[in-house]
Design a protein around this motif. Structure first.
Motif, short mmCIF file in Angstrom:
data_model
loop_
_atom_site.label_atom_id
_atom_site.label_comp_id
_atom_site.label_asym_id
_atom_site.label_seq_id
_atom_site.Cartn_x
_atom_site.Cartn_y
_atom_site.Cartn_z
N THR A 1 0.84 -1.20 0.00
CA THR A 1 0.00 0.00 0.00
C THR A 1 0.88 1.25 0.00
N ASP A 2 0.49 2.23 -0.79
CA ASP A 2 1.19 3.51 -0.82
C ASP A 2 0.90 4.28 0.46
N GLY A 3 1.95 4.73 1.13
CA GLY A 3 1.77 5.36 2.44
C GLY A 3 1.05 6.70 2.38
N LEU A 4 1.11 7.41 1.29
CA LEU A 4 0.47 8.74 1.22
C LEU A 4 -0.98 8.65 0.78
N THR A 5 -1.22 7.95 -0.33
CA THR A 5 -2.56 7.97 -0.93
C THR A 5 -3.46 6.87 -0.42
N GLY A 6 -2.89 5.79 0.15
CA GLY A 6 -3.70 4.70 0.66
C GLY A 6 -4.11 3.69 -0.39
N ILE A 7 -3.74 3.90 -1.66
CA ILE A 7 -4.05 2.90 -2.69
C ILE A 7 -2.81 2.02 -2.89
N SER A 8 -2.91 1.06 -3.80
CA SER A 8 -1.80 0.14 -4.03
C SER A 8 -0.56 0.90 -4.50
N ASN A 9 0.61 0.30 -4.15
CA ASN A 9 1.84 0.94 -4.56
C ASN A 9 2.43 0.26 -5.80
N ARG A 10 3.61 0.70 -6.19
CA ARG A 10 4.25 0.18 -7.42
C ARG A 10 4.54 -1.31 -7.29
N ARG A 11 4.95 -1.73 -6.13
CA ARG A 11 5.27 -3.15 -5.94
C ARG A 11 4.03 -4.02 -6.18
N HIS A 12 2.91 -3.61 -5.57
CA HIS A 12 1.67 -4.37 -5.75
C HIS A 12 1.24 -4.35 -7.22
#
Length: 921
Positions: free
Chosen positions: A747-758
């Protein structure tokens, strides 16, 4: 101690000598450190003041230009109705937050002020009844140009402020200069300007004072800070006012006696410790402690197989741990200081370079303004070309307004030439009139002028035929058919004094009368020698070298005043950067030749010194691309790193000495009980759980440890039984924590959506599934338009909030179970659309684009006025010999086309999704 009674006299003499030498050396080091600290502090203050001076110059230049714009609008109509002036004043105040009000006077009476609220005392004020105001007004009228008046106490609030005054004059008539019409005055808050320049913070490490009221420079009266500061030794930096004159910034370090005293105390402590240690060593070697002088002194190196005592071990171990820590910490601190110094010098170089770039760019705007003015005058039928004397007087009026111009001239359609000029060479800088007429055989005549613009006497004549139609600027205007720059050329005045023996550059344009008939060519020209003088003035006091060169590497001007051309017979041959007489410019030329970037910075090692080279490129409108270079010596900043290195060495030495002294005392206390503790531990290791007698020791913790040994033996069995149970519990907790951590890592720490890894994991998974089912797979690449400008304008906190809002808008539109929205990086997002062809994915992209725009997040730097996104769409049916990166690349290319097409749009591949061609795995 009985050993002291038997010491020889030479031992006592050596001890006394060591103590005396140590004291003398300590005092010398302390004094040197004090002087070094003062020099380093002065260098840091000077650098800080230079950066503030550059900021003040830039701000004041912007204010002068804004005032000019209002005066120019009034000049066109000479009306002072509130309906016409209020929009101009509002724009001026909106463009600069430190402006208090804008006032317009008709004659010497203020007839308009904006805003009126809080400035009622200004409206109707007569300047001639206020001597403090009249000084700046008189100066502006006499110079017939903009001046910066003050600082003075403002009428409306009594606070100190600056007033930018631009006079407005009637047109010249009957061979007389135009009469004074009125004045545009912009009032600026002085404290606000100083705050913007970083000079009003209470935490400044220095005491500041400023002198030079009314631009009177180093000899003028002080107007800010401690007026007695200039009577003491101080650091001084000048501020060049854009409307003429200077201010002098003066500063002295704040008296931080605590820090200085602490540093000196550390030096004295270290010196005393070293001297005492040396004296003890000499006494030890002399036998004062019953050792050292005996027949069998202990050898410092142990024989093979020998064991080290715990006392020696503790001392050695302390040194082995301490020395690497000191060495590494000192090296890291010194490297950080060096890097900070480099960053600071680069920031200062960029600041000077930006200032130089802005001033030079403004300088090159001057010819364009004058030529454009004459073009409009001709088109309106106001250029009196049929009366050459009036024409030249008009040119004289124009050239007086800009001291850097060399020529304002016109070449007629029949080859005649009329000009006003300021000679670039010679001691006599009086303005000239020049003409070359057909009736005189096209011979150049040069006349001296008086203050009214009349020619008074013939100074000299040219030595050849001067036909304007054959000059480069005339041909350039005819070739371009519009306002354009012409290349640098050598003047062909050929006067007897040689005051025009140089090269020039400028702009020219064809002139047409009100009926559209061609009447000639207007030009505004500046001598390259004057441009070099301009660069020298801009870099005065900075020890920097500046130059301007064309894209082909030919030198236009330089602050070192090195030659820019040489004569080959009668032909002027331009000098390239690589062949300049200045070694700094030659070194810069090599750097530019090796770099393909239009701007950048590099280090130049030249001789025994290092220099920082900054360069910028900018294209003149309808003209060549120029490179502005700045070469700054870095020796000015090395005092910072040197000061840090000395402090590190002093600290390391003091810590080592102190550690040795403490270690000698502590190790003996610790050694005896630890030896007993070692024996008890050995019994416990053999399984002997019986309580053991122990030797009392001076350390309470060690005694408590012995007592704990007894209870520990009884508890070991119970602890062993419960250990496995606790391990199992901890293992289960660790597995749960690892699972939670794994979820957080997707999860992306700022936006709360999935991050690049996911996103990468899901893309590989969906690719494999689509490959098995032969279903299409689509990717949307989403990028926030002009986000860097948004971030710079609104701040990083607003930028983060913008990212969160956009992410939520995207997430709200991606609702299918197989789809995924993720933050791809920075302001870029990506969406995976499973089992979606290009049509479905494009429809979803349109929804996303509208959803983001519907949030109406304001973005004043965007042509759309709000936050928008550009989306690239790509879809494909995976094949075994293709890779998901190929689809990702195609979506990114579509995104690039969307941004190139104007942003706030969706760009998709044409056609239905097709199997991908083979690509890299």
């Amino acid at each position: 101690m009985p050993g002291f009674r038997h010491l020889e006299a030479k031992v006592w003499a050596s001890v006394v000598l060591a103590l005396c030498l140590g004291a003398a050396l300590t005092v010398a080091i302390a004094q040197y450190d004090r002087r070094l600290g003062e020099r380093s502090q002065s260098s840091r203050i000077e650098v800080r003041l230079q950066a503030a001076a550059f900021q003040l110059e830039r701000t004041l230049s912007a204010l002068v230009q804004l005032n000019h714009d209002v005066a120019a609008a009034i000049l066109s109509e000479r009306t002072v109705t509130a309906e016409k002036l209020q929009p101009l004043a509002e724009k001026l105040i909106n463009d600069h937050r430190r402006i208090i009000n804008v006032a317009v006077s008709r004659g010497l009476e203020v007839v308009f002020v904006h805003p009126l609220a809080g400035n009622e005392a200004v409206l109707g004020m007569h300047f001639d009844t206020r001597p403090e105001q009249m000084e700046g007004v008189r100066r502006a009228i006499e110079r017939r140009t903009t001046v910066i008046a003050g600082p003075l106490s403002l009428v409306q609030n009594g606070r100190p402020g600056l007033i930018v005054r631009t006079p407005v004059f009637h047109p010249a008539a009957d061979d007389e200069p135009g009469a004074f019409w009125g004045m545009v005055s912009t009032v600026v808050e002085l404290e606000g300007l100083l705050e913007d320049a970083g000079l009003s913070s209470p935490g400044l490490p220095f005491t500041l004072a400023i002198r030079g009221r009314e631009g009177s420079g180093a000899q003028g009266p002080p107007f800010h800070g401690d007026t007695t500061l200039f009577r003491r030794p101080h650091v001084a930096v000048d501020v060049a006012l854009p409307a003429g004159g200077r201010w002098r910034l003066g500063a002295t370090p704040r008296g931080d006696d605590t820090e200085v005293a602490a540093r000196i105390a550390r030096i004295y402590t270290a010196g005393a410790a070293i001297s005492l240690a040396l004296a003890l060593l000499l006494l030890y070697r002399g036998g004062a402690f019953g050792h050292g002088g005996g027949a069998n002194p202990a050898h410092p190196l142990l024989p093979a197989g020998a064991r080290i005592g715990i006392r020696a071990f503790l001392l050695g171990a302390s040194l082995l741990v301490l020395l690497p820590i000191l060495a590494i910490g000192g090296w890291v601190s010194y490297r950080n200081a060096q890097q900070s110094t480099e960053r600071f010098s680069q920031a200062l170089a960029r600041e000077i370079g930006d200032r130089l770039h802005d001033r030079v760019a403004a300088f090159f705007e001057v010819p364009r303004h004058f030529v454009a003015f004459n073009v409009e005058q001709a088109r309106a039928g106001l250029l009196r070309y049929e009366k050459p004397e009036d024409l030249m007087r008009g040119f004289l009026s124009q050239i007086r307004q800009q001291p850097l111009l060399t020529f304002v001239s016109m070449g007629m359609a029949d080859g005649e030439y009329y000009a006003a000029s300021r000679p670039p060479h010679g001691a006599d800088k009086a303005l000239r009139m020049l003409h070359s007429r057909a009736a005189d055989g096209y011979v150049m005549h040069i006349f001296r002028t008086d203050q009214t613009g009349r020619s008074t006497s013939l100074m000299s004549t040219g030595m050849g035929r001067f036909d304007a139609r054959r000059r480069p600027w005339f041909q350039a205007a005819l070739d371009s058919g519009a306002l354009a720059w012409y290349p640098a050329y050598r003047y062909a005045i050929n006067d007897a004094e040689g005051v025009y023996d140089t090269m020039g550059i400028g702009m020219s344009a064809p002139l047409f009368d009100s009926h559209g008939s061609f009447i000639g060519v207007a030009t505004a020209d500046v001598a390259l020698s004057q441009l070099s003088e301009f660069l020298r003035e801009l870099t005065a006091g900075t020890r920097a070298t500046a130059f301007i060169a064309e894209a082909n590497g030919l030198l236009l001007a330089n602050s070192a005043l090195a030659p820019i051309y040489r004569l080959d017979g009668e032909e002027a041959v331009r000098i390239p950067l690589a062949e300049s007489d200045s070694p700094l410019i030659r070194a810069a030329a090599r750097t530019l030749a090796a770099s393909a970037h239009p701007e950048g910075s590099a280090s130049l090692p030249i001789g025994n010194g290092n220099f920082l080279f900054e360069w910028h490129s900018f294209a003149l409108a309808q003209g060549p691309t120029l490179t502005i270079g700045l070469i700054l010596p870095t020796a000015h900043f090395e005092a910072m790193a040197s000061d840090t290195l000395h402090n590190i060495l002093y600290l390391a030495l003091a810590v080592m000495i102190l550690s040795l002294m403490i270690g000698l005392l502590v190790s003996d206390w610790v050694a005896r009980p630890l030896r007993s503790l070692s024996r008890v531990s050995s019994r416990l290791a053999r399984g002997d759980w019986q309580p053991a007698s122990h030797e009392p020791g001076p350390i309470r913790e060690v005694a408590a440890l012995f007592a704990a040994m007894d209870s520990m033996a009884a508890q070991l069995k119970r602890h062993t039984e419960t250990l496995e149970h606790k391990v199992r519990e901890r293992t289960e907790e660790l597995e749960a924590a690892n699972h939670k951590l794994a979820m957080l890592s997707l999860t992306d720490g700022l936006t709360g959506i999935s991050n690049r890894r996911h996103f990468d994991e899901m893309l590989r998974s969906e690719w494999a599934r689509a490959l098995r089912t032969a279903q299409p797979l689509a990717i949307l690449m989403v990028d926030i338009d002009l986000f860097k400008k948004y971030n710079d304008h609104y701040g990083h906190q607003a930028g983060d909030e913008c990212l969160i809002r956009v992410a939520h808008a995207i997430q709200s539109c991606v609702k299918r179970a197989g789809d995924l929205a993720a933050r791809y990086g920075g302001e870029e997002f990506a969406v995976i659309c499973a089992e979606s062809d290009l049509e479905k994915a494009t429809a979803l992209a349109d929804i996303l684009c509208h959803a983001v725009a519907a949030q109406a997040l304001p973005h004043v730097l965007s042509p759309h006025g709000r936050i928008t996104v550009s989306i690239g769409v790509a879809a494909a049916v995976p094949t075994p010999d293709a890779a998901p990166e190929t689809l990702l690349r195609r979506a990114d290319e579509a995104l690039y086309r969307a941004k190139a097409g104007g942003r706030n749009r969706v760009n998709a591949e044409t056609g239905n999704p097709q199997p991908l061609p083979a690509g890299p795995a």
